[in-house]
Write a protein that holds these residues in place. Sequence first.
Motif, PDB file in Angstrom:
ATOM      1  N   GLU A 199       0.895  -1.231  -0.103  1.00 15.12           N
ATOM      2  CA  GLU A 199       0.127   0.087  -0.049  1.00 15.12           C
ATOM      3  C   GLU A 199       0.905   1.313  -0.053  1.00 15.12           C
ATOM      4  O   GLU A 199       0.435   2.334  -0.574  1.00 15.12           O
ATOM      5  CB  GLU A 199      -0.951   0.065   1.334  1.00 15.12           C
ATOM      6  N   ARG A 200       1.934   1.437   0.630  1.00 18.55           N
ATOM      7  CA  ARG A 200       2.939   2.254   0.507  1.00 18.55           C
ATOM      8  C   ARG A 200       3.366   2.373  -0.835  1.00 18.55           C
ATOM      9  O   ARG A 200       3.492   3.833  -1.338  1.00 18.55           O
ATOM     10  CB  ARG A 200       3.964   1.994   1.584  1.00 18.55           C
ATOM     11  N   TYR A 201       3.835   1.348  -1.383  1.00 16.45           N
ATOM     12  CA  TYR A 201       4.338   1.693  -2.962  1.00 16.45           C
ATOM     13  C   TYR A 201       3.144   2.072  -3.863  1.00 16.45           C
ATOM     14  O   TYR A 201       3.548   3.167  -4.700  1.00 16.45           O
ATOM     15  CB  TYR A 201       4.922   0.406  -3.476  1.00 16.45           C
ATOM     16  N   LEU A 202       2.079   1.796  -3.659  1.00 13.97           N
ATOM     17  CA  LEU A 202       0.759   2.156  -4.559  1.00 13.97           C
ATOM     18  C   LEU A 202       0.528   3.650  -4.199  1.00 13.97           C
ATOM     19  O   LEU A 202       0.277   4.501  -4.988  1.00 13.97           O
ATOM     20  CB  LEU A 202      -0.305   1.196  -4.203  1.00 13.97           C
ATOM     21  N   SER A 203       0.951   4.080  -2.750  1.00 16.37           N
ATOM     22  CA  SER A 203       0.556   5.419  -2.678  1.00 16.37           C
ATOM     23  C   SER A 203       1.543   6.290  -3.260  1.00 16.37           C
ATOM     24  O   SER A 203       1.398   7.424  -3.839  1.00 16.37           O
ATOM     25  CB  SER A 203       0.750   5.708  -1.140  1.00 16.37           C
ATOM     26  N   MET A 204       2.883   5.756  -3.354  1.00 19.33           N
ATOM     27  CA  MET A 204       3.934   6.514  -4.216  1.00 19.33           C
ATOM     28  C   MET A 204       3.679   6.785  -5.513  1.00 19.33           C
ATOM     29  O   MET A 204       3.871   7.587  -6.217  1.00 19.33           O
ATOM     30  CB  MET A 204       5.333   5.773  -3.615  1.00 19.33           C
ATOM     31  N   VAL A 205       3.164   5.578  -6.110  1.00 22.95           N
ATOM     32  CA  VAL A 205       2.765   5.781  -7.772  1.00 22.95           C
ATOM     33  C   VAL A 205       1.679   6.642  -8.021  1.00 22.95           C
ATOM     34  O   VAL A 205       1.462   7.607  -8.751  1.00 22.95           O
ATOM     35  CB  VAL A 205       2.178   4.239  -8.030  1.00 22.95           C
ATOM     36  N   LEU A 213       5.468   8.909 -14.451  1.00 22.11           N
ATOM     37  CA  LEU A 213       4.081   8.959 -14.064  1.00 22.11           C
ATOM     38  C   LEU A 213       3.277  10.314 -14.373  1.00 22.11           C
ATOM     39  O   LEU A 213       2.240  10.293 -14.234  1.00 22.11           O
ATOM     40  CB  LEU A 213       3.998   8.421 -12.710  1.00 22.11           C
ATOM     41  N   SER A 214       3.996  11.324 -14.320  1.00 22.92           N
ATOM     42  CA  SER A 214       3.380  12.788 -14.433  1.00 22.92           C
ATOM     43  C   SER A 214       3.013  12.941 -15.831  1.00 22.92           C
ATOM     44  O   SER A 214       2.277  13.588 -16.195  1.00 22.92           O
ATOM     45  CB  SER A 214       4.323  13.870 -14.093  1.00 22.92           C
ATOM     46  N   THR A 215       3.170  11.857 -17.098  1.00 26.24           N
ATOM     47  CA  THR A 215       2.727  11.853 -18.167  1.00 26.24           C
ATOM     48  C   THR A 215       1.223  11.344 -18.415  1.00 26.24           C
ATOM     49  O   THR A 215       0.696  11.215 -19.523  1.00 26.24           O
ATOM     50  CB  THR A 215       3.725  11.157 -19.219  1.00 26.24           C
ATOM     51  N   PHE A 216       0.835  10.842 -17.276  1.00 26.15           N
ATOM     52  CA  PHE A 216      -0.459   9.975 -17.186  1.00 26.15           C
ATOM     53  C   PHE A 216      -1.588  10.909 -16.497  1.00 26.15           C
ATOM     54  O   PHE A 216      -1.069  11.604 -15.668  1.00 26.15           O
ATOM     55  CB  PHE A 216      -0.405   8.846 -16.520  1.00 26.15           C
ATOM     56  N   SER A 217      -2.714  10.995 -17.028  1.00 24.87           N
ATOM     57  CA  SER A 217      -3.834  11.697 -16.326  1.00 24.87           C
ATOM     58  C   SER A 217      -4.154  10.796 -15.113  1.00 24.87           C
ATOM     59  O   SER A 217      -3.790   9.799 -14.615  1.00 24.87           O
ATOM     60  CB  SER A 217      -5.041  11.920 -17.309  1.00 24.87           C
ATOM     61  N   ASP A 218      -5.103  11.699 -14.245  1.00 25.86           N
ATOM     62  CA  ASP A 218      -5.377  11.016 -13.119  1.00 25.86           C
ATOM     63  C   ASP A 218      -6.137   9.780 -13.364  1.00 25.86           C
ATOM     64  O   ASP A 218      -6.100   8.490 -12.615  1.00 25.86           O
ATOM     65  CB  ASP A 218      -6.342  11.803 -12.254  1.00 25.86           C
ATOM     66  N   GLU A 219      -7.152   9.706 -14.231  1.00 33.66           N
ATOM     67  CA  GLU A 219      -7.898   8.323 -14.590  1.00 33.66           C
ATOM     68  C   GLU A 219      -6.925   7.167 -15.181  1.00 33.66           C
ATOM     69  O   GLU A 219      -7.170   6.250 -14.951  1.00 33.66           O
ATOM     70  CB  GLU A 219      -9.024   8.809 -15.909  1.00 33.66           C
ATOM     71  N   GLU A 220      -6.079   7.520 -16.149  1.00 30.50           N
ATOM     72  CA  GLU A 220      -4.929   6.724 -16.491  1.00 30.50           C
ATOM     73  C   GLU A 220      -4.022   6.061 -15.342  1.00 30.50           C
ATOM     74  O   GLU A 220      -3.907   4.834 -15.316  1.00 30.50           O
ATOM     75  CB  GLU A 220      -4.156   7.216 -17.530  1.00 30.50           C
ATOM     76  N   LEU A 221      -3.817   6.999 -14.182  1.00 23.68           N
ATOM     77  CA  LEU A 221      -3.142   6.519 -13.220  1.00 23.68           C
ATOM     78  C   LEU A 221      -4.027   5.447 -12.437  1.00 23.68           C
ATOM     79  O   LEU A 221      -3.553   4.290 -11.829  1.00 23.68           O
ATOM     80  CB  LEU A 221      -2.741   7.603 -12.377  1.00 23.68           C
ATOM     81  N   ASP A 222      -5.178   5.936 -12.249  1.00 22.28           N
ATOM     82  CA  ASP A 222      -6.026   4.988 -11.309  1.00 22.28           C
ATOM     83  C   ASP A 222      -6.311   3.530 -12.019  1.00 22.28           C
ATOM     84  O   ASP A 222      -6.184   2.779 -11.344  1.00 22.28           O
ATOM     85  CB  ASP A 222      -7.369   5.736 -11.259  1.00 22.28           C
ATOM     86  N   ALA A 223      -6.290   3.642 -13.378  1.00 21.44           N
ATOM     87  CA  ALA A 223      -6.429   2.341 -14.136  1.00 21.44           C
ATOM     88  C   ALA A 223      -5.145   1.436 -13.862  1.00 21.44           C
ATOM     89  O   ALA A 223      -5.317   0.321 -13.764  1.00 21.44           O
ATOM     90  CB  ALA A 223      -6.750   2.533 -15.531  1.00 21.44           C
ATOM     91  N   GLY A 224      -4.032   2.290 -14.070  1.00 18.49           N
ATOM     92  CA  GLY A 224      -2.756   1.525 -14.067  1.00 18.49           C
ATOM     93  C   GLY A 224      -2.446   1.099 -12.393  1.00 18.49           C
ATOM     94  O   GLY A 224      -2.080  -0.149 -12.189  1.00 18.49           O
TER      95      GLY A 224
END
Length: 264
Positions: A199-205, A213-224
């Motif tokens: 969970e800590r790592y996923l929070s970092m992502v 990771l800044s090249t992805f939108s919030d929606e793309e990041l959630d799906a990732g």
Amino acid sequence: MRRDMGEHYQNLASTYDDNWAYSPDFVQWMSGQIASTLRLSANDRMADIGCGTGLFAGGIAEALRPRHPVLCVDPSAAMLDQLPSSPALSPLRASAEEIADQTVPLPYERLDAMWLKESVHHVTDPATTLTGLARLLAPGGRLLVAMLPTTIDYPLFAEALKRYEELQPDPAVIARHLADAGLRAELTFVEHELRLDRERYLSMVRSRYMSVLSTFSDEELDAGIEEIRARYPGPEFVFPDRFAFVLGVRDDSTDATESGGGAR
């Protein structure tokens, strides 16, 4: 859509050390690797180019107790605001390009050692910038580019890994740039095993701790993140953090603007 890097690091500054420190062991290990590769001594005039919050410069300064403050160079005021309060660290707001072309002058006429820890991929023209930085080295001076290799074994989602490989510079090319700048160049690899709570790592992502990771939108990041959860169901992530160390050394008898170095 790619986010502005200035905005990215402005948002990340307050939690940067939490994201990147991993553990005190990792900070100590990386600081030690940088110091030993550069053969740092307390007498050296040093600069951390792209220092962020000074996480590793602080570790090096604490171990070495340098006689000259370590220059902590970063274009982000928010990052520099997080520097440890220490007379051994001297903040300087500037980009690597501004240091290389001397738009922003250094308080030292020449440097004995400098390092770029995971910042070279932000440089628009690495060949020109590294050549300019090489000119700032004193005879016998050392320049270290510490960077991730072109492929990594991080538990990221597939599109993030693909985009990372598209954007990450090749360490062998960086070594050639240092050789072309007149430095004796050497490429080696070091590795440290990371163990991070899931969970800590996923929070970092989610906080976009890696600039890709800044090249992805919030929606793309959630799906990732959901993709990562499905692919890696265990309570802990264990993976190798492998770094390319590209070292350039200015020979005592060689001007750093001359060519003739060679990458091994």
